[in-house]
Structures are given as structure tokens and as C-alpha cells.
Motif scaffolding. Sequence first.
Motif, mmCIF file in Angstrom:
data_model
loop_
_atom_site.group_PDB
_atom_site.id
_atom_site.type_symbol
_atom_site.label_atom_id
_atom_site.label_comp_id
_atom_site.label_asym_id
_atom_site.label_seq_id
_atom_site.Cartn_x
_atom_site.Cartn_y
_atom_site.Cartn_z
ATOM 1 N N ARG A 176 -7.664 28.910 3.774
ATOM 2 C CA ARG A 176 -8.042 30.016 4.467
ATOM 3 C C ARG A 176 -6.915 31.027 4.230
ATOM 4 N NH1 ARG A 176 -9.593 27.935 10.747
ATOM 5 N NH2 ARG A 176 -11.927 27.977 10.319
ATOM 6 N N LEU A 177 -5.637 30.611 3.744
ATOM 7 C CA LEU A 177 -4.801 31.502 3.653
ATOM 8 C C LEU A 177 -5.319 32.606 2.359
ATOM 9 C CD1 LEU A 177 -1.974 33.050 4.174
ATOM 10 C CD2 LEU A 177 -0.996 31.252 2.766
ATOM 11 N N ARG A 178 -5.742 31.862 1.286
ATOM 12 C CA ARG A 178 -6.156 32.850 0.312
ATOM 13 C C ARG A 178 -7.570 33.533 0.750
ATOM 14 N NH1 ARG A 178 -5.611 27.452 -2.335
ATOM 15 N NH2 ARG A 178 -3.641 27.401 -3.428
ATOM 16 N N ILE A 179 -8.307 32.946 1.373
ATOM 17 C CA ILE A 179 -9.436 33.809 1.942
ATOM 18 C C ILE A 179 -8.945 35.351 2.686
ATOM 19 C CG2 ILE A 179 -11.555 34.121 3.291
ATOM 20 C CD1 ILE A 179 -11.899 31.125 2.703
ATOM 21 N N TRP A 180 -7.872 34.723 3.448
ATOM 22 C CA TRP A 180 -7.109 35.804 4.530
ATOM 23 C C TRP A 180 -6.455 36.782 3.422
ATOM 24 C CZ3 TRP A 180 -5.856 34.770 9.963
ATOM 25 C CH2 TRP A 180 -5.213 35.681 10.557
ATOM 26 N N ALA A 181 -5.965 36.683 2.458
ATOM 27 C CA ALA A 181 -5.428 37.530 1.441
ATOM 28 C C ALA A 181 -6.349 38.320 0.731
ATOM 29 C CB ALA A 181 -4.414 36.662 0.635
ATOM 30 N N ARG A 182 -7.412 37.503 0.560
ATOM 31 C CA ARG A 182 -8.519 38.456 -0.287
ATOM 32 C C ARG A 182 -8.965 39.424 0.401
ATOM 33 N NH1 ARG A 182 -9.874 33.335 -2.851
ATOM 34 N NH2 ARG A 182 -11.701 33.023 -1.148
ATOM 35 N N ILE B 39 -7.869 33.259 15.698
ATOM 36 C CA ILE B 39 -6.919 34.300 14.684
ATOM 37 C C ILE B 39 -5.948 34.638 15.462
ATOM 38 C CG2 ILE B 39 -7.225 36.543 14.080
ATOM 39 C CD1 ILE B 39 -8.862 34.763 12.420
ATOM 40 N N SER B 40 -5.972 34.701 16.875
ATOM 41 C CA SER B 40 -4.620 35.198 17.905
ATOM 42 C C SER B 40 -3.622 33.874 17.671
ATOM 43 C CB SER B 40 -5.324 35.472 19.100
ATOM 44 O OG SER B 40 -4.062 35.520 19.850
ATOM 45 N N GLN B 41 -4.237 32.630 17.789
ATOM 46 C CA GLN B 41 -3.223 31.687 17.554
ATOM 47 C C GLN B 41 -2.468 31.418 16.401
ATOM 48 O OE1 GLN B 41 -5.779 28.372 18.704
ATOM 49 N NE2 GLN B 41 -6.251 28.837 20.802
ATOM 50 N N GLU C 280 -3.275 44.139 9.581
ATOM 51 C CA GLU C 280 -2.881 45.269 9.883
ATOM 52 C C GLU C 280 -2.725 46.317 8.845
ATOM 53 O OE1 GLU C 280 0.071 44.941 12.941
ATOM 54 O OE2 GLU C 280 -1.312 44.260 14.707
ATOM 55 N N ARG C 281 -2.109 45.948 7.845
ATOM 56 C CA ARG C 281 -2.060 47.036 6.703
ATOM 57 C C ARG C 281 -3.125 47.539 6.097
ATOM 58 N NH1 ARG C 281 1.054 43.653 3.886
ATOM 59 N NH2 ARG C 281 2.996 44.095 5.033
ATOM 60 N N VAL C 282 -4.202 46.861 6.052
ATOM 61 C CA VAL C 282 -5.620 47.450 5.589
ATOM 62 C C VAL C 282 -6.337 47.660 6.525
ATOM 63 C CG1 VAL C 282 -5.147 46.296 3.241
ATOM 64 C CG2 VAL C 282 -6.303 45.113 4.995
ATOM 65 N N GLY C 283 -6.117 47.653 7.898
ATOM 66 C CA GLY C 283 -7.120 47.890 9.036
ATOM 67 C C GLY C 283 -8.375 46.894 9.220
ATOM 68 N N VAL C 284 -8.180 45.741 8.785
ATOM 69 C CA VAL C 284 -9.058 44.612 9.055
ATOM 70 C C VAL C 284 -9.087 44.279 10.450
ATOM 71 C CG1 VAL C 284 -10.137 42.387 8.392
ATOM 72 C CG2 VAL C 284 -9.133 43.818 6.598
ATOM 73 N N THR C 285 -10.105 44.080 11.307
ATOM 74 C CA THR C 285 -9.909 43.750 12.687
ATOM 75 C C THR C 285 -9.966 42.307 12.738
ATOM 76 O OG1 THR C 285 -12.281 43.445 12.792
ATOM 77 C CG2 THR C 285 -11.500 45.794 13.196
ATOM 78 N N ALA D 236 -12.360 36.817 11.696
ATOM 79 C CA ALA D 236 -12.754 35.595 12.166
ATOM 80 C C ALA D 236 -14.176 35.352 11.739
ATOM 81 C CB ALA D 236 -13.001 35.941 13.650
ATOM 82 N N ALA D 237 -15.035 36.165 11.362
ATOM 83 C CA ALA D 237 -16.243 36.002 11.003
ATOM 84 C C ALA D 237 -16.105 35.787 9.330
ATOM 85 C CB ALA D 237 -16.984 37.276 11.102
ATOM 86 N N THR D 238 -15.228 36.125 8.650
ATOM 87 C CA THR D 238 -15.026 35.857 7.364
ATOM 88 C C THR D 238 -14.638 34.419 7.263
ATOM 89 O OG1 THR D 238 -14.522 38.052 6.667
ATOM 90 C CG2 THR D 238 -14.024 36.434 5.215
ATOM 91 N N LEU D 239 -13.542 33.977 8.016
ATOM 92 C CA LEU D 239 -12.863 32.682 8.094
ATOM 93 C C LEU D 239 -13.919 31.416 8.778
ATOM 94 C CD1 LEU D 239 -9.480 33.296 8.828
ATOM 95 C CD2 LEU D 239 -10.510 32.940 6.727
ATOM 96 N N GLY D 240 -15.065 31.750 9.480
ATOM 97 C CA GLY D 240 -15.786 30.983 10.137
ATOM 98 C C GLY D 240 -15.371 30.342 11.256
ATOM 99 N N THR D 241 -14.540 31.312 12.033
ATOM 100 C CA THR D 241 -13.747 30.797 13.239
ATOM 101 C C THR D 241 -13.881 31.875 14.369
ATOM 102 O OG1 THR D 241 -11.778 29.914 14.010
ATOM 103 C CG2 THR D 241 -11.722 31.828 12.606
#
Length: 286
Positions: free
Chosen positions: A57-63, A43-45, A23-28, A33-38
Motif C-alpha cells: 500500500r505504501l508503494r501505491i500511495w507513493a505512485r 486514511i485518517s488513521q 498534500e504535496r501534490v494535492g491528492v485528496t 482511499a479509492a485508489t487503495l480500496g479502503t
Amino acid sequence: MPPRLSPTVRQQRLGIELRRMRERVGVTPKNLAATLGTDLPKISQMENGKSGISAERLRIWARTCDCADGPYLDALLAMTQDRRKYWWDGYRGRIPNGIIDIAEMEHHAESLTILHTSFIPGLLQTSAYASAVFARLRPPLPRHEADVRTAFRIQRQQILVDRPKPYTAFIHESALRMQFGGPVVLREQLESLLQDSERPGVEIHAIPFSLDTFPGSGESLYLACGPVPELDTVQIDLSQGPKFVHAEADLQTYREIKTETEAIALGPAESRDFIRTILKDLAGRS
């Protein structure tokens, strides 16, 4: 794996940090979900602590969220890797989860600070004193449940022996004089408190009645400092059970209460003398 039915406070906290990061950078959620392939439910869980997240996945999330805070990310990565069973897991289903979460919080904290106004903090209670505290709960606990809670509380105290860490307790005179279990139990408790005050890393500070007031005088609070300030947690006692506070604005308020309390409370040596004075007042009472 199916979603967790009752994620622990630590698992929920990891999810909270994931959501804050996004939310800090406004990513939906859809883009993430598309970036992580899920999918969106996953994402909600993850953000609710009901599903874990791998280190990759956490590293991808952070990037994706432009988070490059190394120490903060290292702390989150450590949370994703910790899948061990701990001693407190053996109490699940026997006592409320919120009480179990306190032991988990203590284990992972870098340091602990507690402020109590009505009774001696749990990590410093004798078995007899703890039993007397649980006997005063309303509605009354069945005897076997009170015994289990007492055993759990005493086992929590091993954190000061097996994994010593800075532990500071600010205890108001009202708590030092409150006779849970009667004067004999209180004398034993105060003598034990004096012994604990000599442990490495343990500091006990008394707050005498003679002070007009002090910050946080209307509540008890427990500050667990994480590996980075962003992961600090405050636990508050409520009649419905423990409440865990993570919002940065609230954490800052409690940090200020700690700082102001440190400035007015008696020092460790003065506090020991103060406790000895109360012990003298109790002499001969039964």
C-alpha cells in the motif's frame, strides 16, 4: 486490527510523512482511499499513526502521489516492516510514553548530536548522577518511579556499546559544574565523562563560560539524524515532557545551531583538558 490508542512518535512520524506526500501534490483523502480500496477513516488513521500501512500500500500511495525518491521511500518501507518488540516496550505503563520514545529515536538514528546547558546528557550520566537529577524534578517523583526512570536511562546507554554510532555532545560549563548530588557525585560523573570521551564514535565538546554567547543557549536540544535528511528529528526537553520536532523549517534551524556550535566549542582534546581542570577545582570537596 483496531486503531492504536497511543502510537509511538516513530509511528506518528510515518503517518506525518504519508500526509506530507499526499498534500504535496494535492491528492485528496477520498481519491487516495479509492485508489487503495479502503475508506476515509482508514486514511485518517494511517496519517495519524493509529493504523499501520503495508509495504504494498505504501508503494501505491507513493505512485499516486508522484513520489519517486528511492532512498526516502526505502526508509519509509523499512518503518512499515519493523514490528519487533524492543527492550523499551517492557517499560510501557511504568514511565511516560514520551520518555520511551527517546530510546526508540536513539535506536533508529544514524547519528546523534546533543546540546545541554544545565546537566550532563542522559546517555553519559552515571547512575548516582541520574538519580540526583530525577530527585530535583518538581513535583517530586515517588521513589520507586525515580528508580525506574534511572534504570531506564542507564539501559539506554547500551546504544553506545551494542550499536555504536556517531554521538556528539556539546556540554556547557554550567552543566559541567552543576553539582547534582554534591561534589563527590559530580567528580565521579566527570571522571566517567572522560572515559566516555575515549569511546569510538563519541565526541564531547565543552562550551566554556568565557564565550559571550552561543546559538541555542536558551534550550537543550537533541538531533537524531535519520537514514535520509527528511527523516531527521529534534527532541527538546520541556517541563511537560519531551517534545519531538519534525517540521523541515524547524529542523533546518536546529541544523544551523549545530553547525554554529561546532565552530565555537572546544575540540575533543581541549574539552578533556577543560574537564580535568574542573575536576581539580573539585578536589578535596565533599
